[in-house]
Design a protein around this motif. Structure first.
Motif, mmCIF file in Angstrom:
data_model
loop_
_atom_site.group_PDB
_atom_site.id
_atom_site.type_symbol
_atom_site.label_atom_id
_atom_site.label_comp_id
_atom_site.label_asym_id
_atom_site.label_seq_id
_atom_site.Cartn_x
_atom_site.Cartn_y
_atom_site.Cartn_z
ATOM 1 N N GLY A 1 -19.110 -45.871 -23.729
ATOM 2 C CA GLY A 1 -19.174 -47.233 -23.216
ATOM 3 C C GLY A 1 -18.300 -48.162 -24.013
ATOM 4 N N PRO A 2 -18.587 -49.472 -23.967
ATOM 5 C CA PRO A 2 -19.740 -50.042 -23.267
ATOM 6 C C PRO A 2 -19.512 -50.092 -21.762
ATOM 7 C CG PRO A 2 -18.424 -51.796 -24.214
ATOM 8 C CD PRO A 2 -17.796 -50.507 -24.666
ATOM 9 N N GLY B 1 -39.888 -47.024 -15.760
ATOM 10 C CA GLY B 1 -38.821 -47.790 -16.400
ATOM 11 C C GLY B 1 -38.409 -47.379 -17.790
ATOM 12 N N ALA B 2 -38.836 -46.212 -18.263
ATOM 13 C CA ALA B 2 -38.459 -45.814 -19.621
ATOM 14 C C ALA B 2 -36.944 -45.674 -19.761
ATOM 15 C CB ALA B 2 -39.150 -44.506 -20.000
ATOM 16 N N GLY B 3 -36.284 -45.142 -18.724
ATOM 17 C CA GLY B 3 -34.846 -44.954 -18.796
ATOM 18 C C GLY B 3 -34.052 -46.244 -18.785
ATOM 19 N N VAL B 4 -34.655 -47.304 -18.273
ATOM 20 C CA VAL B 4 -33.966 -48.593 -18.263
ATOM 21 C C VAL B 4 -33.684 -49.057 -19.696
ATOM 22 C CG1 VAL B 4 -34.294 -51.042 -17.705
ATOM 23 C CG2 VAL B 4 -34.710 -49.305 -15.977
ATOM 24 N N ARG C 1 -29.380 -50.463 -23.820
ATOM 25 C CA ARG C 1 -28.663 -50.245 -25.076
ATOM 26 C C ARG C 1 -27.159 -50.089 -24.877
ATOM 27 N NH1 ARG C 1 -32.033 -45.650 -28.306
ATOM 28 N NH2 ARG C 1 -30.066 -45.602 -29.487
ATOM 29 N N VAL C 2 -26.735 -49.651 -23.685
ATOM 30 C CA VAL C 2 -25.314 -49.331 -23.499
ATOM 31 C C VAL C 2 -24.627 -50.187 -22.436
ATOM 32 C CG1 VAL C 2 -25.649 -46.951 -24.279
ATOM 33 C CG2 VAL C 2 -25.808 -47.473 -21.833
ATOM 34 N N GLY D 1 -31.507 -58.613 -23.893
ATOM 35 C CA GLY D 1 -30.279 -57.905 -23.548
ATOM 36 C C GLY D 1 -29.879 -58.197 -22.129
ATOM 37 N N PRO D 2 -29.332 -57.200 -21.433
ATOM 38 C CA PRO D 2 -28.874 -57.421 -20.067
ATOM 39 C C PRO D 2 -30.018 -57.823 -19.137
ATOM 40 C CG PRO D 2 -28.071 -55.329 -20.942
ATOM 41 C CD PRO D 2 -29.092 -55.830 -21.897
ATOM 42 N N GLU D 3 -29.671 -58.491 -18.060
ATOM 43 C CA GLU D 3 -30.656 -58.847 -17.036
ATOM 44 C C GLU D 3 -31.143 -57.574 -16.342
ATOM 45 O OE1 GLU D 3 -30.963 -61.482 -12.907
ATOM 46 O OE2 GLU D 3 -29.209 -61.630 -14.209
ATOM 47 N N VAL D 4 -32.451 -57.474 -16.101
ATOM 48 C CA VAL D 4 -33.052 -56.278 -15.506
ATOM 49 C C VAL D 4 -33.649 -56.626 -14.150
ATOM 50 C CG1 VAL D 4 -34.803 -54.485 -15.764
ATOM 51 C CG2 VAL D 4 -33.565 -55.307 -17.776
ATOM 52 N N SER D 5 -33.396 -55.787 -13.147
ATOM 53 C CA SER D 5 -34.000 -55.955 -11.834
ATOM 54 C C SER D 5 -34.564 -54.615 -11.369
ATOM 55 C CB SER D 5 -32.983 -56.495 -10.826
ATOM 56 O OG SER D 5 -31.877 -55.624 -10.714
#
Length: 241
Positions: A54-55, A67-70, A75-76, A102-106
């Motif tokens: 990445g990033p 949502g564990a993988g989110v 992180r990346v 961190g990033p916005e989550v939907s």
């Protein structure tokens, strides 16, 4: 079962006699207290494997469950991350998840075989979901992933080396898959969950046919088998033009 906070044997039996979607709706409140939830050790190893690639701007967790993988994507990915799953119950739990800044989550409810997105993502990840797809469904699934990736975007997921024939792990997985086949032959609706149908060689061929270039990265945290091969790998499939 599993722990004082996990599902009871009766709850697991009811789930197993339901459809996949309904079963996960029922299991969702206690899912994170079962072995079916991807361990943090695996999530951390995948995040470390993705960081040098990445990033990334935007990421999608395919079949995100609770949502564990989110958290790996957070992180990346720099801009936004999305979790998609067809279980309303799992998404309800995911929305209550506390995530670091961190990033916005939907969160989006949708079937992975009919994703409601255009080419909006630089990275798609998935953890522990492929047993819910029959081998004949993989071309369509991988085609959907490719359709939501931007040019040169990545599709990444961990795979464990299969247990050696005759080992306790081999017989456990063989017995589970056999029991599921009997269950699905005798009971409707079916509950599709097989551990031995997602074979790396066949998966690589289907990814190539779908328009990906695939690389395998050893996950050193899990060591190597006696023959020197990795116990776990990160599959990184790049979307070709």
């Amino acid at each position: 079962m599993f722990s004082s906070e996990g599902p009871t044997l009766r709850e697991l039996a009811v789930q197993a006699l339901s459809s996949v979607e309904r079963g996960y709706d029922l299991l969702a409140p206690k899912f994170d207290h079962t072995p079916y939830r991807t361990p943090d050790r695996v999530l951390d190893a995948v995040a470390r494997g993705l960081e040098p690639l990445g990033p990334f701007a935007a990421g999608l967790d395919l079949c995100c469950g609770t949502g564990a993988g989110v958290e790996v994507l957070a992180r990346v990915c720099q801009r936004d991350v999305t979790g998609v799953d067809f279980s309303a119950g799992m998404l309800e739990v995911a929305r209550r998840r506390t995530l670091p800044p961190g990033p916005e989550v939907s969160w989006v409810r949708a079937d992975a075989r009919a994703l409601p997105f255009g080419p909006a993502f630089d990275l798609v990840v998935s953890f522990g979901a492929f047993g819910h797809f029959l081998p004949r469904e993989l071309p369509g699934l991988f085609g959907q992933v490719r359709s939501v990736l931007r040019p040169d975007g990545c599709f990444a997921f961990p795979v464990a080396a299969p247990p050696r024939p005759g080992s306790p792990g081999y017989w456990t997985l063989l017995g589970f898959d056999a029991a599921m086949r009997v269950r699905n032959a005798l009971w409707r609706p079916p509950f599709v969950m097989y551990y031995r149908t997602f074979r790396l060689g066949a998966v690589g061929r289907e990814l190539s046919r779908a328009g990906f270039r695939t690389d395998l990265h050893a996950l050193p945290e899990f060591g190597r088998r006696p023959d020197g091969s990795p116990r776990a790998r990160l599959v990184v499939a790049r979307r070709l033009p």
